[in-house]
Design a protein around this motif. Structure first.
Motif, short mmCIF file in Angstrom:
data_model
loop_
_atom_site.label_atom_id
_atom_site.label_comp_id
_atom_site.label_asym_id
_atom_site.label_seq_id
_atom_site.Cartn_x
_atom_site.Cartn_y
_atom_site.Cartn_z
N ALA A 685 0.86 -1.18 0.00
CA ALA A 685 0.00 0.00 0.00
C ALA A 685 0.90 1.23 0.00
CB ALA A 685 -0.90 -0.01 1.23
N VAL A 686 1.03 1.86 -1.15
CA VAL A 686 1.90 3.02 -1.23
C VAL A 686 1.08 4.26 -1.60
CG1 VAL A 686 4.03 1.83 -1.80
CG2 VAL A 686 2.48 2.45 -3.61
N GLU A 760 -7.47 0.79 2.00
CA GLU A 760 -7.90 2.07 1.45
C GLU A 760 -6.71 2.87 0.92
OE1 GLU A 760 -11.42 3.44 1.36
OE2 GLU A 760 -11.34 1.28 1.18
N VAL A 761 -5.58 2.77 1.60
CA VAL A 761 -4.39 3.47 1.10
C VAL A 761 -4.01 2.89 -0.27
CG1 VAL A 761 -1.94 3.89 1.45
CG2 VAL A 761 -3.50 4.10 3.36
N ARG A 838 -6.84 17.58 -2.35
CA ARG A 838 -8.12 17.38 -1.67
C ARG A 838 -8.31 15.91 -1.31
NH1 ARG A 838 -12.30 20.81 -1.92
NH2 ARG A 838 -11.60 22.97 -2.04
N ARG A 839 -8.94 15.70 -0.19
CA ARG A 839 -9.12 14.34 0.31
C ARG A 839 -10.60 14.09 0.53
NH1 ARG A 839 -5.23 13.98 -1.77
NH2 ARG A 839 -3.10 13.86 -1.02
N PHE A 840 -11.06 12.92 0.14
CA PHE A 840 -12.49 12.65 0.19
C PHE A 840 -12.79 11.51 1.14
CE2 PHE A 840 -16.51 10.93 -1.56
CZ PHE A 840 -17.28 12.07 -1.42
N ASN A 841 -13.85 11.67 1.89
CA ASN A 841 -14.31 10.60 2.79
C ASN A 841 -15.16 9.62 2.00
OD1 ASN A 841 -13.64 11.40 5.80
ND2 ASN A 841 -14.11 13.27 4.67
N PHE A 842 -14.48 8.73 1.32
CA PHE A 842 -15.20 7.77 0.48
C PHE A 842 -16.09 6.86 1.32
CE2 PHE A 842 -11.72 8.97 -2.30
CZ PHE A 842 -12.35 9.09 -3.51
N VAL B 74 -13.38 4.33 -7.08
CA VAL B 74 -12.93 5.72 -7.20
C VAL B 74 -11.94 6.07 -6.10
CG1 VAL B 74 -14.81 6.76 -8.49
CG2 VAL B 74 -15.08 6.36 -6.05
N ASP B 75 -11.05 6.98 -6.39
CA ASP B 75 -10.02 7.34 -5.43
C ASP B 75 -9.60 8.78 -5.70
OD1 ASP B 75 -8.12 7.38 -7.58
OD2 ASP B 75 -7.89 5.22 -7.40
N ILE B 76 -8.54 9.21 -5.04
CA ILE B 76 -7.87 10.45 -5.40
C ILE B 76 -6.59 10.00 -6.07
CG2 ILE B 76 -6.80 12.58 -4.56
CD1 ILE B 76 -9.77 12.56 -3.91
N PRO B 77 -6.32 10.33 -7.30
CA PRO B 77 -6.87 11.38 -8.15
C PRO B 77 -8.11 11.03 -8.96
CG PRO B 77 -5.06 10.31 -9.29
CD PRO B 77 -5.17 9.65 -7.95
N VAL B 78 -8.43 9.76 -9.15
CA VAL B 78 -9.56 9.46 -10.04
C VAL B 78 -10.85 9.47 -9.24
CG1 VAL B 78 -10.39 7.95 -11.86
CG2 VAL B 78 -7.96 8.03 -11.35
#
Lengths: 963, 458
Positions: A685-686, A760-761, A838-842, B74-78
């Motif tokens: 996980a990178v 998740e990472v 930007r970071r999203f709370n998926f 989906v993730d960051i960047p996509v």
């Protein structure tokens, strides 16, 4: 309707015997239940409480109160300020006056707040159930109490008194606490036949042995990188090794800040940093020159350099590298500093000590001090010796004061098995780790932020620990426990520390209950400062070096392994710390894992590529480890990071990575290993997959002295906006940044940033608001460019125009703010952000249910719900707090009133934050630097966060200017 | 011509209508599919299968609402993945329906008559699917209405500069106009069904929706005028809706998004995939219900010709995109173009070119244009190709934009596929229900065609 109610039969209450209960007795029962319910509550702490007649300094919930204390790692103190809100410690800041910190912290200190609030911390005393085992083969334990343990100990101590302590062993990790040292002596006075064994996973063994070879006695060194004009790190990393790492990074940056500024520096030549290392470290990444060599090759190189500098006959065959190093050292003279790492032999350490003497560096770039971890009159034995004693049946009582030797003992020392056989053993520790399960008693320890104590900083400065909260659980600090072990009585930690210092200051109690006012004054001053003024260890004059007898060098093996502390987990203490597990390792950007680092050729020779799982064998023991190919790794050397593969770390750290201790030898010397392919593979996980800049000028370098031309102002369709009051901005100096990640984790602690987990990472959903990008440095010597990337707070922010609901907008001070309540989560803003900050709370990442984690959070920062976007806010809560303070006090905000979390933690002061409207501010000065540039300037986003380019010294290794 | 005589007119047979069909027989034939003809085993099989898909989509939506959009890849960047690609794809499919019913009506293309009804239904169902995705794709879908301008206490309005707001209007307008247009066209046929229905329930239901249609001349006159007006209203939508959708991307600064060619390029792509879907639906439909006389080879061939034209337009767009990237000299645009060729999504890119540009070139051969099986397979290939194109635009542009350090790829999860296949299933399911409860071919317009072809012969 009424009918139905009326018709419902009334069921009379009946007691146990079936007799109806009268109203009277029902009320009696209720009253009794209430009384019982109250009785079940935890009693108030046994201390006198006073109501606040005048408002105490920590009384206001909206203002944080800071207490000077210390973060103790591996025995050494880093002076910190523990920020509390409503009596809850929530954030660690460096103690600006403390010589080990100077206001900055490392990642561990920042993450220690999570260690305090870790829900997996041990909360109860547990006793081993004799003979019983759980399904995993570990001994079964049952909940017990402190009273039970204390009774057991008193009985045991009585027996031990008879035998004068025969069979009693106290096993401690390394400690520098003066109080604990006194207690150790007291304990051994009571039990003269008892033994003290000491074990810490990462020792300074070779360095001390080297000192003994060179000077006939054990001495530690304190490095002064700020005085060094030429620093050569030999398989060492002054930015990550040892207790002085924060200070050393700061000193290095301070020395470097002079580059290209003024004629004086030019005349003396820019300071040089050279790294010769087996495994890439932070210092090597920043060094002017870096060479990858195996430890044994480095030892040969040192011999050659020593021969060259001392002009001895065997200098003729020296390698060009040795010649260049020797020239550089001679050029720098007394301003030279060589730093030798743990894996080099004692002989090499001695050689270097002697070389320093020849160069006249002692007392200038480094000082010798008496080891801080010693106890007067006592010499500790090793863990190996303890295991031998247990095997020989000479030990029946083992008291383990912290640490986790069952996990972090070398593979050659089976302490875990030995401990099982000891009839009476007790282990005091913060969590129920591998050792706790094997001891007959496990005792919960108080966290440093819950206890009174003392410890020494890297330079010997005595640092006081004061509690910032009542212990969360019924726990004891090490000194409280030791005090009990000494005399069988309970003692308050504060009394113990005060007693130590009262006697040390030579100030006794006048009468019972009344203190000597001089001591009171001394105590208050020291407690407020967090440390004892002028208590740093006095440098020892270095004796004339003894002649060093050349040692036969061990035969070269094709492949050796070296063992290194993990940059995030250290030697395993922080394995259950989610912040640290998820913190990308500086050079690999790997999270939640460790890997077997190999050079390209070595890996190719064994048919291995990144992600393959290899079987590593050494001395008949083997582990399976996933391979990671590092271009910077020396060939023929495999690096195995320690601290992973914990079996009893807790819910976060169990089973993450592999346990390299199994292969570790008794000493730090490299271990010969063999590698075989298993055919299995592993997914890492990178957080960053590409280290090439693709020809884009994101992290830039300039030749020292030259400048980056600022392009002409680009036209914009948007009307210009003025910011009459404040215009906040940030600069990040890439020349100072060492990539240590302190900013990332300080931000995580400040801003309630959740941990998302390895899966998740791996999906690309890490939440860090400030990430540290690493790019290959565009120069032949290799190395890395580190670039911290927070939100750019663009004046023409691309994110703002695309949000359909206006959830991201500009405020009146130029901040690009995110309105969580308004965000519906279209994620268009992230797509449109060229910097991808930007970071999203998926998913629902924030833990909303664990009580201790709730208590840990910063009450000024919203805990984000799933489905909303978040990002760096420039610590808007700190800006607001400063503004409110300015408004209430009537004194206008001045430069330095607002310090962001990342800025405050940075050891090298790479980050500056301030108000562009304040013409005299640091930020305005930084923005006027010739190295100043805006990232992706061509997009005309007009970022408020800008960078100062890395400065490349235009000099050759000889130390002469070639430009 | 008296009405009795008129009733006896039969079609002499033309390219767009088989011979021997009269008013009554057309009515019988089309109405029977709805009223009397038992559903075949194939229909039931398809219905059963797609019902499973509908249930799966429902469960998936439940799971999504409970857990969050993180169940997707989906993730960051996509940050946008299948959901947005699916939305664009479905909207595009819808376009063919509107194009056939509105533009071809205005252009008086008689061959549209037998395919317009189900093409409009296709539009409606496709837009319904398309509308689902942007809502579900939101982080907090329960607040989707914040995109609409409604008066509220906080005085908050949408942020008008965002193309997503324009999008919201474009899609909702489109769905309303399509529904009205389709319904107005249906009214005379609903009356026919009301009159022929055997059970009271059917009579009542059809009657209710027939709005008291009695076939009076006045009714017809007004109906025709309304229909034409609505066609006029719908016509600009063919161009505008997908243009607006394309602005979601074109307005953004992401290399690979930020391009002025997007509006026409998207519309061409929309018609391309739409006509492919018309063929995908028409071919099994005429086969299953023996409608070869109504949906003739000419219809299919015309559809194929449109496909070919659109394939060429789309190919031109691809070429222009590449040319512009290099001509601009913008390193980020060039990089994204090269990334598409050799990057992680290169297989998708080359497969897309094969599906959308290469394969349709076979339509230059008349033999193949009239080969029903070939057309059916080709239509599927084009649908797949266009879906890949949408995915490629959405995903690959985001994966490798400005900062190499932040590059990352999107890997669809199980749930991504469930949503895609679930939406396809639901679309087909709705279509299957549609052909059984409403006339899939316009009875009234077909009767007109009989008369016109008879007059044309006479």
């Amino acid at each position: 309707m009424n009918d139905r109610i009326r018709r419902r039969p009334v069921i009379p209450l009946r007691d146990a015997a079936g007799e109806p209960i009268s109203r009277r007795s029902a009320l009696q029962w209720m009253a009794a239940s209430l009384a019982l319910g109250n009785g079940a509550c935890t009693p108030a702490p046994e201390a006198q409480l006073f109501s606040a007649v005048t408002m105490p300094e920590a009384g206001r919930g909206d203002v944080p109160a800071y207490y000077a204390s210390a973060f103790v790692r591996d025995g050494y103190a880093l002076g910190v300020l523990v920020g509390t809100r409503d009596g809850r410690p929530i954030k660690i800041e460096g103690n600006a006056a403390h010589p080990s910190s100077l206001g900055a912290t490392d990642v561990f200190a920042q993450a220690s707040i999570l260690e305090l609030w870790d829900p997996d911390r041990s909360q109860l005393v547990r006793q081993r159930v004799p003979g019983a085992e759980v399904s995993t083969g570990e001994p079964a334990t049952a909940v017990s109490t402190w009273d039970a343990f204390e009774a057991a100990w008193r009985q045991r101590a009585a027996d031990l008194d008879v035998s004068r302590g025969r069979g009693l062993v106290v096993l401690t990790p390394r400690f520098t606490s003066p109080t604990q040292a006194l207690q150790m002596r007291a304990l051994l006075r009571r039990f003269p036949q008892a033994r003290w064994h000491r074990h810490s996973p990462l020792t300074a063994g070779a360095a001390r042995d080297g000192s003994r070879l060179a000077f006939g006695r054990e001495l530690d060194t304190i490095l002064h990188l700020d005085r060094a004009r030429c620093v050569i790190a030999l398989d060492a990393d002054p930015f990550s090794d040892g207790p002085g790492q924060v200070r050393q990074a700061r000193d290095w940056a301070a020395q470097r800040a002079g580059i290209g500024e003024g004629e004086k520096t030019r005349a003396r030549g820019a300071p040089r940093s050279i790294a010769i290392e087996a495994s890439p470290g932070l210092f090597g990444a920043r060094a002017d020159e870096r060479v990858a060599l195996a430890p044994v090759q480095i030892e040969v190189l040192v011999d050659e350099v020593v021969a060259l500098v001392s002009g001895s006959a065997d200098a003729d065959g020296a390698s060009p590298l040795a010649r260049r190093l020797a020239t550089a050292l001679e050029h720098a003279g007394a301003a030279s500093l060589l730093i030798a790492g743990r894996h080099l032999s004692a002989h090499t350490h001695a050689q270097i000590a002697k070389l320093h003497q020849r160069l006249g560096a002692w007392g200038h770039t480094l000082d010798a001090i008496e080891p801080l971890d010693g106890v007067e009159g006592l010499v500790p034995d090793s863990l190996q010796a303890l295991v031998e004693d247990i095997d020989a049946g000479r030990v029946d009582t083992v008291l383990v004061v912290g640490g986790n030797p069952a996990y972090d003992s070398p593979g050659t020392v089976d302490f875990a098995e030995a401990l099982r056989r000891v009839p009476f053993s007790a282990h005091l520790s913060l969590d129920r780790n591998e050792t706790s399960g094997l001891a007959t008693w496990h005792l919960p320890a108080s966290h440093d932020y819950e206890s009174w104590g003392d410890a020494r900083g890297h330079d010997g400065t005595v640092t006081l620990l004061q509690p910032t909260i009542v212990p969360l659980y019924d726990s004891r600090s090490p000194i409280e426990w030791l005090a009990f072990l000494v005399d069988g009585e309970r003692h308050a930690g504060k009394d113990l520390v005060q007693a130590t210092w009262r006697s040390r200051q030579g100030l006794g109690r006048l009468t019972a209950g009344s203190e000597d006012p001089r001591f009171v004054a001394w105590w208050r001053t020291s407690l407020r400062a967090g440390f004892v003024e002028g208590s740093a260890a006095k440098p020892v004059p270095v004796p004339q070096a003894l002649p060093i007898v050349a040692e036969p060098r061990s035969a070269a093996t094709p492949l050796v392994a070296v063992f290194a502390p993990d940059p995030s987990l250290d030697a395993g203490r922080f394995a259950n710390n989610g912040w640290l597990q998820e913190l990308p390792r500086p050079l690999t950007k790997l999270t939640w894992d460790n890997a077997l680092y190999l050079g390209q050729k070595t890996a190719a020779m064994h048919g291995l590529s990144t992600g393959d799982i290899a079987r590593v064998e050494a001395g008949g023991r083997s582990i399976d480890a996933p391979v990671w190919i590092l271009a910077e790794q020396a060939e023929g050397v495999a690096t195995l990071p320690l601290g992973h593969g914990r079996r009893a770390a807790g819910r976060v750290g169990n089973g993450v990575g592999f346990d390299a201790f199994a292969l570790q030898g008794e000493h730090d010397a490299p271990v010969a290993i063999t590698l075989t392919r298993t055919g299995r593979s592993h997914r890492f996980a990178v957080t960053q997959h590409r280290i090439e800049q693709e020809g884009r000028e994101l992290a830039r370098s300039v030749i020292a002295g030259s400048s980056i031309a600022a392009g002409p102002a680009k036209p914009s369709l948007y009307p210009p906006i003025t910011y009459p009051e404040h215009a906040w901005a940030m600069t990040i100096d890439l020349d100072a940044c060492i990539g240590c990640n302190a900013c990332t984790i300080a931000c995580q602690a400040e801003n309630n940033i959740p941990v998302v987990g390895a899966e998740e990472v791996a999906r690309g959903r890490a939440m860090h608001w400030i990430r540290v990008d690493r790019y290959e440095a565009d120069r032949p010597a290799g190395g890395s460019l580190f670039q911290p990337v927070p939100c750019m707070h663009c004046e023409d922010a691309p994110c703002e125009v695309v949000c359909p609901v206006g959830a991201t907008v500009h405020d009146s001070e130029g901040l690009n703010v995110q309105v969580y309540n308004r965000c519906v989560g279209t994620r268009f803003c992230s797509n449109n952000c060229p910097y991808k900050v930007r970071r999203f709370n998926f998913l629902q990442y924030a833990d909303e249910s664990t009580e201790t984690l709730k208590a840990m959070r910063n009450p000024d920062v919203t805990v984000r719900q799933r489905g909303v976007m978040e990002k760096c806010t420039y610590c808007v809560q700190r800006i607001t707090r400063a503004r409110l303070a300015a408004e209430t006090s009537g004194v206008a905000l001045s430069d330095g009133d607002v310090v962001t979390a990342c800025e405050s933690a940075c050891p090298t002061r790479a980050i500056h934050f301030g108000d562009l409207r304040d013409a005299g501010s640091e930020i305005v000065r930084a923005k006027a630097s010739p190295r100043h540039y805006a990232m992706l300037d061509e997009l005309n986003t007009r970022p408020r966060t800008t960078y100062l380019a890395r400065s490349i010294a235009a000099i050759g290794i000889e130390g002469r200017d070639t430009a | 011509m008296s009405s009795a005589a008129e009733a006896r007119i039969t079609s002499p047979g033309s390219a767009v209508l088989g011979p021997g069909w009269g008013y009554a027989s057309i009515g019988d034939k089309i109405a029977s599919i709805v009223l009397t003809r038992p559903a075949g085993r194939l229909w039931w099989l398809a219905f059963g299968l797609t019902s499973c898909g509908v249930v799966a989509l429902g469960l998936a939506i439940g799971h999504l609402l409970r857990r969050g959009v993180g169940i997707w890849g989906v993730d960051i960047p996509v940050a946008w993945g299948f959901a947005i690609a699916n939305c664009v794809w479905w909207i595009g499919i819808g376009h063919a329906g509107t194009f056939i019913s509105a533009i071809l009506l205005l252009l008086r293309q008689k061959w549209r008559t037998s395919i317009n009804r189900f093409a409009e239904a296709m539009t409606l169902f496709a837009v319904a699917m398309a509308g689902l995705f942007p809502l579900l794709h939101l982080g907090r879908p329960w607040f989707f209405y914040w995109l609409a301008p409604y008066p509220n206490k906080m005085d908050l309005w949408p942020q008008w500069r965002s193309p997503l707001v324009w999008d919201f209007f474009a899609i909702s307008t489109y769905i309303i106009v399509s529904l009205l247009f389709w319904y107005i066209g249906l009214v005379p046929d609903l009356a026919t069904l009301r009159d022929r229905a055997a059970t009271r329930f059917k009579r009542l239901t059809f009657g209710l929706f027939a709005l008291g249609w009695r076939g009076e001349a006045r009714h017809w006159a007004r109906h025709q005028r309304t229909y034409l007006l609505l066609a006029g209203l719908a016509t600009p939508l063919v161009v505008s809706v997908h243009s607006v959708i394309s602005l979601d991307f074109a307005i953004g600064n992401t290399p690979g998004y930020h391009s002025t060619i997007f509006p026409p390029y998207f519309v061409a792509g929309a018609l391309f995939s739409g006509f492919a879907m018309v063929l995908t639906l028409a071919i099994p439909l005429r086969r299953a219900f023996d409608l070869q006389d109504f949906i003739t080879t000419r219809h299919l061939e015309n559809g194929a010709k449109v496909l070919l034209a659109m394939a060429c337009l789309v190919a031109y767009s691809y070429a222009t995109e590449i040319f512009t990237a290099f001509y601009s000299g913008d390193r980020y645009e060039i990089a994204i173009t090269v990334q598409r060729w050799i990057g992680p999504y290169a297989p998708v890119y080359w497969a897309m070119l094969a599906c959308n540009v290469l394969t349709p070139q076979l339509l230059w051969f008349r033999r193949l244009r009239t080969n029903v099986v070939f057309l059916f397979v080709l239509s599927l290939v084009v649908n797949l190709g266009m879906w890949m194109e949408r995915v490629l635009i959405v995903v690959s542009s985001l994966a490798t934009d400005y900062m190499p350090s932040a590059w990352g790829i999107f890997i669809p999860t199980f749930w991504d596929w469930v949503f895609l296949l679930g939406s396809i299933s639901t679309f087909v399911w709705m279509f299957l229900v549609f052909v059984r409860v409403l006339p899939a071919i316009s009875i009234s317009e077909m009767r007109e065609l009989v008369r016109e072809s008879a007059e044309g012969k006479a």
